[in-house]
Design a protein around this motif. Structure first.
Motif, PDB file in Angstrom:
ATOM      1  N   GLU A 120      18.122  50.147  25.463  1.00  0.00           N
ATOM      2  CA  GLU A 120      19.225  51.109  25.670  1.00  0.00           C
ATOM      3  C   GLU A 120      19.623  51.499  27.231  1.00  0.00           C
ATOM      4  O   GLU A 120      20.803  51.593  27.629  1.00  0.00           O
ATOM      5  N   LYS A 157      20.688  47.931  28.757  1.00  0.00           N
ATOM      6  CA  LYS A 157      21.934  47.533  28.366  1.00  0.00           C
ATOM      7  C   LYS A 157      23.031  48.279  28.777  1.00  0.00           C
ATOM      8  O   LYS A 157      24.424  48.025  29.285  1.00  0.00           O
ATOM      9  N   SER A 158      22.916  49.861  28.832  1.00  0.00           N
ATOM     10  CA  SER A 158      24.120  50.776  29.254  1.00  0.00           C
ATOM     11  C   SER A 158      24.285  51.071  30.654  1.00  0.00           C
ATOM     12  O   SER A 158      25.151  51.627  31.263  1.00  0.00           O
ATOM     13  N   GLN A 206      20.101  42.300  27.968  1.00  0.00           N
ATOM     14  CA  GLN A 206      19.387  42.767  27.080  1.00  0.00           C
ATOM     15  C   GLN A 206      17.957  42.066  26.820  1.00  0.00           C
ATOM     16  O   GLN A 206      17.744  41.503  25.940  1.00  0.00           O
ATOM     17  N   GLN A 221      29.322  50.191  28.542  1.00  0.00           N
ATOM     18  CA  GLN A 221      29.219  50.206  27.219  1.00  0.00           C
ATOM     19  C   GLN A 221      27.992  51.005  26.821  1.00  0.00           C
ATOM     20  O   GLN A 221      26.909  50.688  26.777  1.00  0.00           O
ATOM     21  N   SER A 255      25.068  51.840  24.192  1.00  0.00           N
ATOM     22  CA  SER A 255      24.334  50.819  23.796  1.00  0.00           C
ATOM     23  C   SER A 255      23.084  51.429  22.800  1.00  0.00           C
ATOM     24  O   SER A 255      22.215  52.160  23.363  1.00  0.00           O
ATOM     25  N   VAL A 310      23.301  47.325  20.009  1.00  0.00           N
ATOM     26  CA  VAL A 310      22.938  46.092  20.640  1.00  0.00           C
ATOM     27  C   VAL A 310      21.461  45.640  19.968  1.00  0.00           C
ATOM     28  O   VAL A 310      20.757  46.335  19.732  1.00  0.00           O
TER      29      VAL A 310
END
Length: 420
Positions: free
Chosen positions: A197, A200-201, A206, A294, A296, A369
């Protein structure tokens, strides 16, 4: 007694108690506390409805330990367990050990979110039926934000600054053991979720991309983990390095933290009569590194699968369909605040009344995700353990994220070989 009367008695006995055709089943699940009480109650309903008997085999709270035990049992062709409660990420790894539910559940699968059905489908085979889905959020003390004139943070830097300020002010007010932020940083699958998280954010990918590319060794990913390293011992206790979900909730629910990252189950418990923060908190999507990134949340969730070694597969499938039914999912949502896998339940008035947060959680898990289990397949556990090991080393001060991710890339490349 005449033969006709004997036959009538036998028929009545079969109707009332299941008779000779009744099956004895066992389900392995990681239910504890209130979740265990809930599951036992539902199993009792199933027994009364069908005449079958169901034994509950309780598993460790750690999903990593649970998976390890499952693999041992299934590799040995264990016939003692008929139904397995499975994590969303296990489908590609255990598909060959479970019964294909496609045909048996074709009358109900259209009622589910297509994405959750797809998550449990491997090479066209429906491995498990989803019972509830999961995606974590940030829990925050709305009373403290109001008290100090703060807004819910939208970025990780804002969360850090707000957590620091609330921690300082609450400690000055007499709460010497108050912390700004608690999360799961033990070396286990939960750390993979947290770190994924953060990365990805922050635009760092990922870990392994859907096309199989190993992407974890990049500047944005390293910066995300180094940022989290700065939380340890400042806004989060050193002990967070050993926290899993329940340790985190323990600190939060006793009123000793301003923010917490956790799964939906903690919502109902946080509003229990024994909670120090009942009615004092709310939830929000996880922050991002910068505007435009985004949010995540790791896709989670639990499912029910039937062992191909079960001697009672028909009855086991009936149990799986019952546990994933609208009736049981509604009760689970109301009593445990677990997110349904059936879209219709998000419009249910009873759920909305008892769990008003749930409607706002729907977009959180819809944008969740997935961990790279689908691409890594049977090697996912090794991918995850190597990843959480590198992250835990960084959080513990054993090397920078850049150094640890450079080594991780080499290890994952060797693990991948020619292909996943």
């Amino acid at each position: 007694m005449t033969m006709k009367l004997l036959a009538t008695v036998a028929i009545l006995g079969a109707i009332v108690g299941g008779g000779a055709s009744a099956a004895e089943l066992s389900i392995a699940a990681n239910a504890t506390g209130k979740a265990a009480e809930f599951l036992r109650a539902r199993l009792g309903e199933f027994e009364a409805k069908t005449g079958n008997k169901v034994n509950l085999v309780t598993m460790p709270a750690s999903s990593s330990e649970q998976f390890g035990q499952y693999r041992l049992w299934l590799a040995a062709g264990n016939t003692d367990v008929d139904v397995y409660q499975t994590d969303v990420i296990w489908a590609p790894q255990l598909a060959d050990q479970f019964v294909d539910l496609t045909e048996a559940t074709k009358d109900v699968t259209a009622e589910f979110f297509p994405s959750v059905i797809q998550s449990q489908t491997v090479n066209g085979k429906l491995v498990a039926l989803p019972m509830f889905t999961d995606a974590p959020a940030i829990y925050y003390r709305k009373d403290l934000l109001e008290k100090y004139g703060k807004q819910p943070p939208k970025t990780w830097d804002e969360l850090e600054a707000t957590a620091k300020e609330l921690q300082e002010k609450e400690r000055a007010a007499g709460q010497s053991d108050f912390w700004g932020f608690v999360f799961q940083a033990n070396a286990y699958e939960g750390l993979t979720c947290n770190a994924l998280e953060w990365i990805k954010s922050s635009g760092g990918g990922q870990i392994v991309e859907p096309d199989g590319t190993i992407s974890v060794n990049n500047e944005k990913a390293a910066a995300a983990i180094d940022r989290a390293r700065g939380w340890i011992g400042t806004i989060a206790p050193e002990g967070v390095l050993a926290y899993q979900e329940e340790e985190t909730r323990g600190v939060w629910q006793t009123g000793k933290a301003a923010f917490m990252r956790n799964w939906p189950y903690a919502y109902a418990l946080g509003n229990g009569d024994d909670s120090a923060i009942k009615g004092k908190f709310d939830v929000m999507p996880l922050p991002v590194a910068a505007a435009g990134d985004q949010p995540s949340s790791s896709l989670g969730g639990w499912n029910a699968a039937v062992s191909k070694y079960s001697d009672e597969q028909e009855a086991a499938i009936e149990l799986v369909k019952f546990l994933a039914s609208s009736e049981v999912q509604k009760k689970r949502a109301v009593e445990l605040s677990n997110l349904p896998t059936l879209p219709a339940l998000y419009d249910d008035a009873d759920i909305a009344a008892s769990q008003p947060f749930m409607a706002s959680w729907k977009p959180i898990f819809q944008n969740a995700v997935p961990r790279p289990s689908a691409v890594a397949k049977v090697k996912y556990n090794e991918v995850s353990s190597k990843f959480w090991g590198a992250v835990h080393n960084t959080l513990s001060g054993n090397g920078s994220a850049a150094e640890n991710f450079e080594l991780l890339e080499v290890e994952l490349t060797e693990l991948k070989g020619d292909a996943w």
